[in-house]
Write a protein that holds these residues in place. Structure first.
Motif, mmCIF file in Angstrom:
data_model
loop_
_atom_site.group_PDB
_atom_site.id
_atom_site.type_symbol
_atom_site.label_atom_id
_atom_site.label_comp_id
_atom_site.label_asym_id
_atom_site.label_seq_id
_atom_site.Cartn_x
_atom_site.Cartn_y
_atom_site.Cartn_z
ATOM 1 N N ALA A 134 14.554 -5.313 -36.566
ATOM 2 C CA ALA A 134 15.033 -6.160 -35.465
ATOM 3 C C ALA A 134 14.748 -5.128 -34.524
ATOM 4 O O ALA A 134 15.392 -4.260 -34.249
ATOM 5 N N GLU A 135 14.015 -5.505 -33.424
ATOM 6 C CA GLU A 135 13.652 -4.283 -32.077
ATOM 7 C C GLU A 135 14.838 -5.160 -31.279
ATOM 8 O O GLU A 135 15.188 -6.177 -31.047
ATOM 9 N N PHE A 136 14.898 -4.137 -30.905
ATOM 10 C CA PHE A 136 16.465 -4.099 -29.415
ATOM 11 C C PHE A 136 15.684 -3.928 -27.837
ATOM 12 O O PHE A 136 15.393 -2.615 -28.528
ATOM 13 N N ASN A 141 22.617 -5.790 -30.681
ATOM 14 C CA ASN A 141 23.164 -7.512 -30.448
ATOM 15 C C ASN A 141 21.974 -8.835 -30.611
ATOM 16 O O ASN A 141 21.672 -9.705 -30.358
ATOM 17 N N VAL A 142 20.832 -8.042 -29.041
ATOM 18 C CA VAL A 142 19.816 -8.976 -29.055
ATOM 19 C C VAL A 142 18.231 -9.151 -29.550
ATOM 20 O O VAL A 142 18.634 -7.451 -28.950
ATOM 21 N N VAL A 143 17.910 -9.091 -30.040
ATOM 22 C CA VAL A 143 17.247 -9.110 -30.710
ATOM 23 C C VAL A 143 15.588 -9.709 -30.100
ATOM 24 O O VAL A 143 15.880 -10.948 -30.139
ATOM 25 N N ALA A 144 14.872 -8.334 -29.704
ATOM 26 C CA ALA A 144 13.782 -9.009 -29.333
ATOM 27 C C ALA A 144 12.314 -9.577 -29.704
ATOM 28 O O ALA A 144 11.692 -10.956 -30.213
ATOM 29 N N SER A 145 12.052 -8.860 -31.192
ATOM 30 C CA SER A 145 11.241 -8.983 -32.495
ATOM 31 C C SER A 145 11.610 -8.719 -33.333
ATOM 32 O O SER A 145 12.552 -8.475 -34.235
ATOM 33 N N TYR A 216 16.210 -1.300 -34.367
ATOM 34 C CA TYR A 216 14.681 -0.207 -33.433
ATOM 35 C C TYR A 216 14.958 -0.602 -32.062
ATOM 36 O O TYR A 216 14.765 -1.759 -31.995
ATOM 37 N N ARG A 217 15.245 0.572 -31.101
ATOM 38 C CA ARG A 217 15.762 0.617 -30.143
ATOM 39 C C ARG A 217 13.658 1.112 -29.479
ATOM 40 O O ARG A 217 13.899 1.572 -30.169
ATOM 41 N N VAL A 218 13.827 -0.364 -28.954
ATOM 42 C CA VAL A 218 12.019 -0.010 -27.563
ATOM 43 C C VAL A 218 12.694 -0.412 -26.786
ATOM 44 O O VAL A 218 13.107 -0.977 -25.542
ATOM 45 N N GLY A 219 12.224 1.254 -26.169
ATOM 46 C CA GLY A 219 12.007 1.174 -24.789
ATOM 47 C C GLY A 219 11.449 1.151 -23.744
ATOM 48 O O GLY A 219 9.989 0.583 -24.275
ATOM 49 N N ALA A 220 11.302 1.832 -22.949
ATOM 50 C CA ALA A 220 10.556 1.187 -21.434
ATOM 51 C C ALA A 220 9.193 2.816 -21.813
ATOM 52 O O ALA A 220 9.608 3.137 -22.259
ATOM 53 N N ALA A 224 3.093 1.636 -23.796
ATOM 54 C CA ALA A 224 2.217 2.021 -23.039
ATOM 55 C C ALA A 224 2.058 3.205 -24.050
ATOM 56 O O ALA A 224 0.812 3.627 -24.049
ATOM 57 N N ARG A 225 3.082 4.033 -25.009
ATOM 58 C CA ARG A 225 2.821 4.657 -25.452
ATOM 59 C C ARG A 225 1.977 4.903 -26.986
ATOM 60 O O ARG A 225 1.715 5.717 -27.727
ATOM 61 N N ARG A 226 1.473 3.128 -27.085
ATOM 62 C CA ARG A 226 1.156 2.671 -28.305
ATOM 63 C C ARG A 226 -0.437 2.760 -28.209
ATOM 64 O O ARG A 226 -1.040 2.734 -29.122
#
Length: 288
Positions: A134-136, A141-145, A216-220, A224-226
Motif C-alpha cells: 500500500a503506497e502512502f 494510514n492514508v493509502v494513496a494506491s 511503502y512511502r512515496v516521497g516527493a 520523476a525518478r522513474r
C-alpha cells in the motif's frame, strides 16, 4: 498499528536485512525497524543493518539507539563509503546468519502479520515470497494506491516478461537461492527486477501474497525518478538481456522497448496518472 504483540512474541528462523544511507530520516528508520521487529506477530531471529557510507549525526544516533534497544540481536555492517544498494545488500547477505532473509527499507512500514504470513509459505519450501504494498505519501494510514502482485508460478513468470513481478521491499528469500544465480548484480535501479527474472529462469519456487503487508512511502519526486534518459537506457538494456537469455521473444522485446521506453520518457505528471491508474487495478510497476 492494529496490533502490538507482547514482548514474548515468537521469532522465526530468519534474518531481517535493512540498508541505511545518509539520505534516510531517523524517525522513518525507527518506524521501519520497530514495525518489522517489535510489532510483528512473528519476529525475525536477528537483524542486519547495513550502513552504506557515512551518515549524519542524528541518523547515527538513531542507529545506535536501535542497536541498544532492539529485542533481537542486531549486527551493524558499516561501509566506509556509499556503495549503492546492490553492494549494500550483498554485504548484508554475507552478514546474515540464517538461511532465510526478509528485506526491509528504512522508510517503509511492515504490517504486523507480514512475516508470519510469509514464513508460512517459506516453510512449505518456497525460495522467494513477496507481498502486495500500500503506497502512502506522509501518513502510513492514508493509502494513496495499492500494488497487487501476480500470484502463482505461471502468472508470475508471464508477468515478468513485461513488469517486475515482485515488490522488492516485501521480499523474503533463501540466501542459497540468490547465491546460485549470482545474488544482486548492478543494473541501475532495476537490480531487483533482474534478480527476480534470474531466479524464475533458474527454476526457483516463487510466490506472492496479494494482500498489502507492507506500507511503502512515496516521497516527493518519486515519479520523476522513474523517468529520464538514464532510466530509459537501463530499461532497454534490461530488455536486451531478457531477449538474450530467451526469457522474452523478439516480438515481446520490441513491444517492451517501445512501450516501457515511452513511459520512462513521458512527463512526471502524466506518468503519475498512468502509473496510479494501472497499479490501482493490480498491475505492479517498478520501484522508484
Amino acid at each position: 498499528m492494529s496490533h502490538t504483540p507482547s514482548p514474548a512474541a515468537p521469532s522465526g528462523d530468519f534474518s531481517l536485512l535493512l540498508p541505511v544511507y545518509a539520505g534516510d530520516t531517523p524517525e522513518f528508520l525507527r518506524l521501519a525497524f520497530e514495525s518489522s521487529v517489535n510489532e510483528q506477530t512473528l519476529r525475525p531471529a536477528a537483524a542486519v543493518i547495513v550502513q552504506d557510507g557515512p551518515v549524519p549525526p542524528a541518523l547515527g544516533a538513531e542507529l545506535d539507539r536501535i542497536e541498544a534497544a532492539s529485542p533481537i540481536p542486531v549486527t551493524r555492517v558499516v561501509l566506509p563509503e556509499n556503495r549503492g544498494l546492490t553492494e549494500a545488500l550483498n554485504r548484508g547477505l554475507d552478514a546474515c546468519t540464517h538461511a532465510v532473509v526478509a528485506r526491509m527499507d528504512a522508510d517503509d512500514v511492515s504490517v504486523p502479520e507480514r512475516f508470519a504470513r510469509q514464513w508460512e509459505l517459506m516453510a512449505q519450501g518456497y525460495d522467494l515470497v513477496g507481498t502486495g504494498m500500500a503506497e502512502f505519501e506522509s501518513d502510513p494510514n492514508v493509502v494513496a494506491s495499492q500494488r497487487t502482485p501476480p500470484v502463482g508460478a505461471a502468472r508470475i513468470r508471464d508477468h515478468a516478461r513485461t513488469h517486475n513481478p515482485f515488490n522488492h521491499p516485501t521480499m523474503m528469500y533463501r540466501v542459497d537461492a540468490l547465491t546460485r544465480v549470482g545474488r544482486y548484480q548492478p543494473f541501475g535501479k532495476m537490480e531487483d527486477y533482474w534478480l527476480g527474472v534470474r531466479l524464475i529462469d533458474a527454476g526457483a519456487r516463487v510466490e506472492n501474497i496479494p494482500e498489502p503487508l507492507l506500507k511503502y512511502r512515496v516521497g516527493a519526486g518519486a515519479f520523476a525518478r522513474r523517468g529520464g534518459w538514464a532510466e530509459a537506457r537501463t530499461e532497454w538494456r534490461l530488455q536486451g538481456e531478457l531477449r538474450r537469455m530467451g526469457f522474452i521473444t523478439r516480438g515481446q522485446y520490441l513491444r517492451n522497448v517501445v512501450m516501457k521506453g515511452a513511459y520512462r520518457l513521458m512527463p512526471a505528471g502524466l506518468k503519475r496518472v498512468l502509473f496510479r491508474g494501472l497499479v490501482g487495478r493490480g498491475l505492479p510497476g517498478d520501484r522508484a
